[in-house]
Design an enzyme around this catalytic site. Structure first.
Site, PDB file in Angstrom:
ATOM      1  CG  HIS A  32      -2.628  -9.715   4.150  1.00  0.00           C
ATOM      2  ND1 HIS A  32      -2.338  -9.222   2.900  1.00  0.00           N
ATOM      3  CD2 HIS A  32      -1.435 -10.081   4.675  1.00  0.00           C
ATOM      4  CE1 HIS A  32      -1.026  -9.263   2.699  1.00  0.00           C
ATOM      5  NE2 HIS A  32      -0.458  -9.802   3.758  1.00  0.00           N
TER       6      HIS A  32
ATOM      7  CG  ASP B  75       2.605 -10.755   5.033  1.00  0.00           C
ATOM      8  OD1 ASP B  75       3.585 -11.514   4.960  1.00  0.00           O
ATOM      9  OD2 ASP B  75       2.126 -10.149   4.069  1.00  0.00           O
TER      10      ASP B  75
ATOM     11  CB  CYS C  36      -0.899  -0.016   1.208  1.00  0.00           C
ATOM     12  SG  CYS C  36       0.057  -0.304   2.697  1.00  0.00           S
TER      13      CYS C  36
ATOM     14  CE1 TYR D 167      -4.153  -9.772  -0.362  1.00  0.00           C
ATOM     15  CE2 TYR D 167      -6.324  -8.827  -0.036  1.00  0.00           C
ATOM     16  CZ  TYR D 167      -5.026  -9.049   0.409  1.00  0.00           C
ATOM     17  OH  TYR D 167      -4.632  -8.557   1.625  1.00  0.00           O
TER      18      TYR D 167
END
Ligand code: ADP
Ligand code: SF4
Length: 673
Positions: A180, A273, A37, A177
């Site tokens: 997470h 992560d 991000c 995706y």
């Protein structure tokens, strides 16, 4: 041109520069910037594209986007995201792919629907998920509705349309995706969120159906033009309640093994992560992800805060990974691959694992980096991480104070070609960085100092003088035209916290974090009272408890170390303190301290609490050490007669803040000189 193997490359690192086929495309080397991000995404697409281009220029063979929302009900506002929800989004995202291609790298697009995380607060759609559930981390107490078959069909069509747009925008790798705990595919996979009775619920094969379909749809959409990658978290650290690398996480890899062209594997949730250096070492994900290559024949990329080329090459040589994934190491040093290619590994600006970058994303501002002050300034300020314009005057410079601000200013002014003298009162350089790096788990933070000292050693025009405390007369007599004061700050000993609220009656001496970092660690009963709410309070408590004290850690805030929620460490830090035996008290003001006893008053309601305390450590705020600067500035006449043209204050002596602020302050000054 992407970094090519050159004669200078250390032969041990040569395999990092071998091309690798990923489905229909070929990565020019093994350096892979995984999706990460930016804190702004489509709010500043040009800035984001310029930052990604810098990575490609620096030799990353693959450069990916961040999350790209596939539709209006994938809306994660107020978090920033990119969008491929309409054809009109194509041109905007194509810009990044074009810039990355200019340097021979591949561009990857991470398509995402974040399911139970998408609160749709901007689009005002009803949130959707496999079953009716509370949204994850929702601002408002809102639930998602369970998707019916028409919803699943619509989701698949949206994803497929977004994949076509990614191809049209020129991307080479298109992602599905499932990581997470931030993806609808993950929510379908999870027994925690999926209690459906149809073919999308129940057995793992059923729960994986949507993920399989999304992969198939994406292949259909991109044809033989793009590779299809699956970003998948193999371990959630929830035991039987989640995916585990030796249970259902592994089973998913076996079920889908050759369906994606690339496995991008990691840990979930995000805090697992992106662990900080305080809680993990380089390559910390290996024990969980190494099985993946034994199951699939497709290439595998993984992360682990890799900054050492030896470790990277070793991962490939031992068959753990095919591609070295990096988000934070590529933020700290966009030119890391090129430096390895040119045999300049010593020049790598290594990530320190502080997660200041993540704290920016989590508070919706452009990511900044403690080590790399140019991060997200590539486009809007045209700052290059490795190049700085030559000096525009012959002025010599005296910098007083060799903490992160002074070191960065010396380095950047030195690179501009100025003759620079850096004077430091202590016997060694580093300032607060050296002090804080002594706290538990922060040794990697010394890289802020060591990188700069290593680079300064290569500049003949910069002279370093340790053990040189400068007074006003010394400075004026030095003969430099430009003075830069970087004398730092000290922790306040008086009880004045945020908002200046606390006015405790203190009848005994108090300690500050400076005392603890200087090695004065009291034993017995110690109260650490933290009104700052940053990282220092918890680290001081940890250091003292580990040294044999019995620590109570109090704060007027609702929870301890609130800032650490932004760096994704708060729960880990507090768990560690509780495990060590530290007593936590929140929502309490300190009202009095006398030898043997502290008194705390609740923020809500009445009644004080007495805590046995032989020692009190106050973590309040810091007082800028600006005496030298103010003395100099108070006598313009003397400055003039000494030939001094400018006096600048930088770093903590101007305004105490994060180390990242101090580094930035030193860099900004050097650019503006
Ligand atoms: P910053 O984060 O702004 O770089 P630090 O506190 O880390 O601030 O560093 C400031 C440095 O300045 C410290 O290492 C301190 O020893 C040094 N210093 C402070 N006053 C003087 C002085 N008068 N002469 C030389 N060095 C000084
Ligand atoms: Fe690494 Fe810290 Fe920079 Fe993030 S901010 S990239 S964790 S050094």
């Amino acid at each position: 041109m992407t970094a090519q193997l050159t004669p200078q490359t250390d032969p041990r690192h040569a395999l990092l520069f071998q091309p690798l086929r990923i489905g229909p495309v070929t990565a020019p080397n093994r350096f892979y910037q995984v999706p990460h991000c930016t804190g702004v995404a489509d709010r500043a697409p040009e800035d984001v594209a310029a930052m990604r281009e810098m990575k490609a220029m620096g030799g990353w063979g693959v450069v990916c986007t961040e999350n790209i929302e596939i539709s209006a009900d994938a809306d994660i506002s107020p978090y920033p995201a990119l969008r491929f929800a309409a054809d009109s989004d194509i041109a905007r995202q194509a810009r990044m792919a074009d810039l990355v291609h200019r340097h021979g790298a591949l561009a990857g697009a991470e398509l995402a629907h974040m399911g139970l995380y998408s609160a749709n607060r901007t689009s005002r759609r009803t949130s959707i998920g496999p079953s009716s559930r509370m949204l994850i981390e929702a601002v408002e107490p809102v639930q998602a509705r369970a998707m019916d078959k028409a919803d699943i069909r619509a989701l698949r069509l949206d994803h497929k349309a977004a994949a076509r747009r990614a191809r049209a925008a020129g991307f080479d790798i298109v992602y599905v995706y499932a990581s997470h705990n931030l993806s609808i595919a993950t929510h379908f996979l999870s027994r925690r969120f999926n209690d459906r009775g149809d073919e999308y619920g129940g057995s793992l094969e059923n729960r994986a159906r949507l993920l399989r379909e999304l992969l198939q749809d994406t292949h259909e959409a991109v044809g033989d033009r793009c590779a299809v990658a699956l970003r998948f978290a193999v371990e959630e650290f929830l035991g039987p309640d989640g995916l585990t690398h030796d249970g259902e996480g592994r089973d998913v890899v076996e079920l889908l093994k050759d369906l994606p062209d690339l496995w991008d594997v990691n840990l979930s949730d995000w805090s697992n992560d992106s662990q900080t250096a305080r809680f993990s070492q380089e390559a910390f994900q290996e024990p969980y992800v190494r099985f993946v290559k034994t199951v699939t024949g497709k290439p595998v990329v993984g992360v682990g805060r890799f900054t050492s080329p030896d470790t990277m090459a070793d991962q490939i040589k031992r068959g753990v990974l095919d591609l070295i994934g990096a988000a934070r190491p590529s933020i700290a040093d966009p030119f890391l691959p090129r430096k390895i290619a040119e045999g300049r590994s010593d020049d790598i600006r290594e990530c320190i694992g502080c997660n200041i970058c993540l704290s920016c994303e989590n508070s919706f501002v452009p990511i900044r980096c403690t080590q790399n002050p140019t991060m997200m300034e590539e486009g809007r300020k045209l700052w290059h991480p490795e190049v700085i314009p030559a000096r525009s005057s012959d002025d010599s410079v005296l910098i007083v104070g060799g903490g992160p601000a002074g070191l960065e200013a010396a380095l950047s002014l030195g690179r501009r070609g100025h003759f620079v003298t850096l004077a430091e009162a202590d016997d060694s350089f580093g300032g607060r960085v050296s002090r804080e790096a002594r706290l538990p788990g922060l040794s990697a933070w010394a890289r802020v100092r060591d990188y700069r000292l290593g680079q300064l050693a290569k500049l003949p025009n910069v002279s370093l003088f340790p053990a040189s405390r400068m007074q006003c007369d010394d400075v004026l007599g030095f003969g430099a035209a430009r003075l830069v004061i970087a004398t730092g700050a000290r922790w306040r000993r008086e009880p004045l916290g945020r908002g200046g609220r606390t006015a405790a009656a203190l009848q005994a001496p108090v300690l500050t974090p400076d005392d603890i970092m200087a090695g004065h660690l009291p034993r017995g009963q110690v109260l650490v009272h933290d009104t700052e709410g940053g990282y220092i309070g918890g680290l001081v408590a940890e250091a003292l408890q580990a040294n044999g004290a019995k620590v109570t850690f109090s704060t007027p805030a609702l929870s301890h170390c609130g800032f650490l929620s932004l760096t994704l460490e708060q729960h880990r830090a507090l768990t560690r303190l509780v495990t060590l035996g530290v007593t936590l008290i929140s929502s309490h003001d300190l009202i009095a301290f006398e030898p043997g006893l502290a008194r705390l008053a609740p923020i809500y309601g009445a009644g004080a609490r007495e805590i046995p305390a032989d020692h009190l450590v106050l973590v309040a705020d810091r007082i800028p050490d600006d005496r030298l600067a103010l003395e100099l500035l108070s006598s313009p006449q003397r400055l003039h007669s000494s030939g001094v043209r400018t006096v600048d204050r930088i770093g903590d002596c101007l305004a105490p803040g994060l180390i990242a602020n101090a580094v930035y302050s030193g860099h900004l000054l050097a650019r503006a000189f």
